[in-house]
Design a protein around this motif. Structure first.
Motif, PDB file in Angstrom:
ATOM      1  N   GLU A 155      13.195  -5.382  37.316  1.00  0.00           N
ATOM      2  CA  GLU A 155      13.706  -6.617  37.902  1.00  0.00           C
ATOM      3  C   GLU A 155      15.202  -6.382  38.098  1.00  0.00           C
ATOM      4  O   GLU A 155      15.946  -6.262  37.121  1.00  0.00           O
ATOM      5  N   PRO A 156      15.698  -6.313  39.345  1.00  0.00           N
ATOM      6  CA  PRO A 156      17.047  -5.818  39.604  1.00  0.00           C
ATOM      7  C   PRO A 156      18.183  -6.723  39.159  1.00  0.00           C
ATOM      8  O   PRO A 156      19.283  -6.237  38.883  1.00  0.00           O
ATOM      9  N   ILE A 157      17.979  -8.033  39.078  1.00  0.00           N
ATOM     10  CA  ILE A 157      19.076  -8.929  38.717  1.00  0.00           C
ATOM     11  C   ILE A 157      19.416  -8.824  37.236  1.00  0.00           C
ATOM     12  O   ILE A 157      20.578  -8.715  36.845  1.00  0.00           O
ATOM     13  N   SER A 158      18.390  -8.835  36.390  1.00  0.00           N
ATOM     14  CA  SER A 158      18.615  -8.749  34.948  1.00  0.00           C
ATOM     15  C   SER A 158      18.741  -7.305  34.469  1.00  0.00           C
ATOM     16  O   SER A 158      19.314  -7.036  33.420  1.00  0.00           O
ATOM     17  N   GLY A 159      18.181  -6.360  35.245  1.00  0.00           N
ATOM     18  CA  GLY A 159      18.171  -4.969  34.809  1.00  0.00           C
ATOM     19  C   GLY A 159      17.073  -4.665  33.804  1.00  0.00           C
ATOM     20  O   GLY A 159      16.984  -3.547  33.295  1.00  0.00           O
ATOM     21  N   GLU A 160      16.202  -5.653  33.517  1.00  0.00           N
ATOM     22  CA  GLU A 160      15.114  -5.466  32.567  1.00  0.00           C
ATOM     23  C   GLU A 160      13.942  -4.750  33.243  1.00  0.00           C
ATOM     24  O   GLU A 160      13.710  -4.898  34.446  1.00  0.00           O
ATOM     25  N   THR A 161      13.216  -3.966  32.473  1.00  0.00           N
ATOM     26  CA  THR A 161      12.030  -3.291  32.997  1.00  0.00           C
ATOM     27  C   THR A 161      10.816  -3.663  32.164  1.00  0.00           C
ATOM     28  O   THR A 161      10.933  -4.051  30.999  1.00  0.00           O
ATOM     29  N   ASP A 215       8.806 -20.966  53.065  1.00  0.00           N
ATOM     30  CA  ASP A 215       7.448 -21.422  52.743  1.00  0.00           C
ATOM     31  C   ASP A 215       6.798 -20.589  51.650  1.00  0.00           C
ATOM     32  O   ASP A 215       5.919 -21.068  50.938  1.00  0.00           O
ATOM     33  N   TRP A 216       7.207 -19.336  51.540  1.00  0.00           N
ATOM     34  CA  TRP A 216       6.606 -18.437  50.547  1.00  0.00           C
ATOM     35  C   TRP A 216       7.659 -17.404  50.154  1.00  0.00           C
ATOM     36  O   TRP A 216       8.326 -16.840  51.014  1.00  0.00           O
ATOM     37  N   ILE A 217       7.802 -17.168  48.859  1.00  0.00           N
ATOM     38  CA  ILE A 217       8.797 -16.208  48.376  1.00  0.00           C
ATOM     39  C   ILE A 217       8.157 -14.827  48.349  1.00  0.00           C
ATOM     40  O   ILE A 217       7.325 -14.533  47.490  1.00  0.00           O
ATOM     41  N   SER A 237      11.717  -6.106  44.702  1.00  0.00           N
ATOM     42  CA  SER A 237      12.741  -6.555  45.643  1.00  0.00           C
ATOM     43  C   SER A 237      12.434  -7.964  46.143  1.00  0.00           C
ATOM     44  O   SER A 237      11.276  -8.292  46.440  1.00  0.00           O
ATOM     45  N   TYR A 238      13.481  -8.782  46.226  1.00  0.00           N
ATOM     46  CA  TYR A 238      13.341 -10.145  46.734  1.00  0.00           C
ATOM     47  C   TYR A 238      13.650 -10.152  48.230  1.00  0.00           C
ATOM     48  O   TYR A 238      14.759  -9.800  48.634  1.00  0.00           O
ATOM     49  N   ILE A 239      12.693 -10.569  49.047  1.00  0.00           N
ATOM     50  CA  ILE A 239      12.967 -10.735  50.473  1.00  0.00           C
ATOM     51  C   ILE A 239      13.945 -11.895  50.663  1.00  0.00           C
ATOM     52  O   ILE A 239      14.866 -11.834  51.476  1.00  0.00           O
TER      53      ILE A 239
END
Length: 251
Positions: A155-161, A215-217, A237-239
């Motif tokens: 998860e790129p924001i927190s850096g946690e895997t 409408d959808w993440i 990755s978050y679109i």
């Protein structure tokens, strides 16, 4: 001396909310104790005055006799209320400051990436990101006793895997989107919870809102190359990236 004084001022400023909360807690106890100590004395005075006058005291007389004795308790109670309200105000200002700081940092990061792509192209940008991801994935790993057929997801924001089957990650993405559609918004911490990652202080301040016509993440899973040939690493990755102030339309 000036340096020590400055450090003390900074320490008090950083912890002012905690200090006020502690004072408020002490004030609540002090108010109760002060009231309990003075009540027997007031009862005795009222009883003595009643005997002297040989009649039942009026409400005005009772108030005039009792009120002066409760002035210290009222003062302590008023001070306690002021401390509680002041602590709440400081907390709100601190939270607003954190949100503003993250928004500024987020904008700076986007500007940096745009400049990097303009100067060196998308390939260099991707190479830099993958180098950073490889470094992050050497730390903060969760559930390291997972089977070999699971992959590491970052998860790129927190850096946690987290090591999981891809269908488990997709299941978390689906359930977060389900809540998002039903409710109209979702926080980053909610996604972390479905992933099994720890919540963060900023996770409730960042999120998505359907008012922005999302409408959808959507998510993508990009494989990050590993020089050591270890377990594959995939970046989530978050679109549509989460942003601060997403609840503005609901407040």
């Amino acid at each position: 001396m000036a340096t020590k004084s400055t450090e003390m001022q900074r320490l008090l400023k950083r912890n002012s909310s905690t200090i006020l909360t502690c004072i408020g807690a002490v004030g609540v106890v002090a108010t109760a104790v002060s009231t309990a100590l003075v009540t027997p004395k007031v009862t005795q005075k009222l009883s003595k005055t009643k005997k002297e006058k040989r009649r039942k005291l009026t409400k005005t007389e009772t108030f005039l006799i009792a009120a002066p004795n409760y002035i210290p308790a009222v003062a302590i109670g008023a001070g306690t209320i002021l401390c509680i309200f002041a602590a709440n105000t400081l907390n709100q200002k601190h939270q607003a400051g954190l949100t503003s700081a993250y928004a500024l940092l987020n904008e700076s990061y986007k500007d940096y990436r745009k400049t990097l792509i303009d100067l060196h192209g998308e390939e260099i940008d991707e190479e830099v990101r993958q180098a950073m991801l490889r470094e992050c994935c050497d730390y903060h790993q969760l559930h390291v006793d997972s089977p070999d057929n699971k992959a590491i997801f970052l998860e790129p924001i927190s850096g946690e895997t987290i090591e999981a089957y891809e269908r488990e990650i997709m299941d978390a993405e689906y359930h977060m989107n389900r809540n998002y559609i039903l409710r109209g918004y979702a926080s980053l911490n909610e996604f972390y919870e479905f992933l099994g990652l720890p919540k963060t202080d900023y996770g409730d301040e960042l999120g998505w809102c359907c008012m922005d016509e999302i409408d959808w993440i959507d998510f993508e899973h990009h494989e990050v190359s590993r020089d050591d040939g270890g377990t594959p690493i995939y970046e989530i990755s978050y679109i549509f990236e989460p942003y601060a102030g997403y609840l503005g339309e609901f407040e």
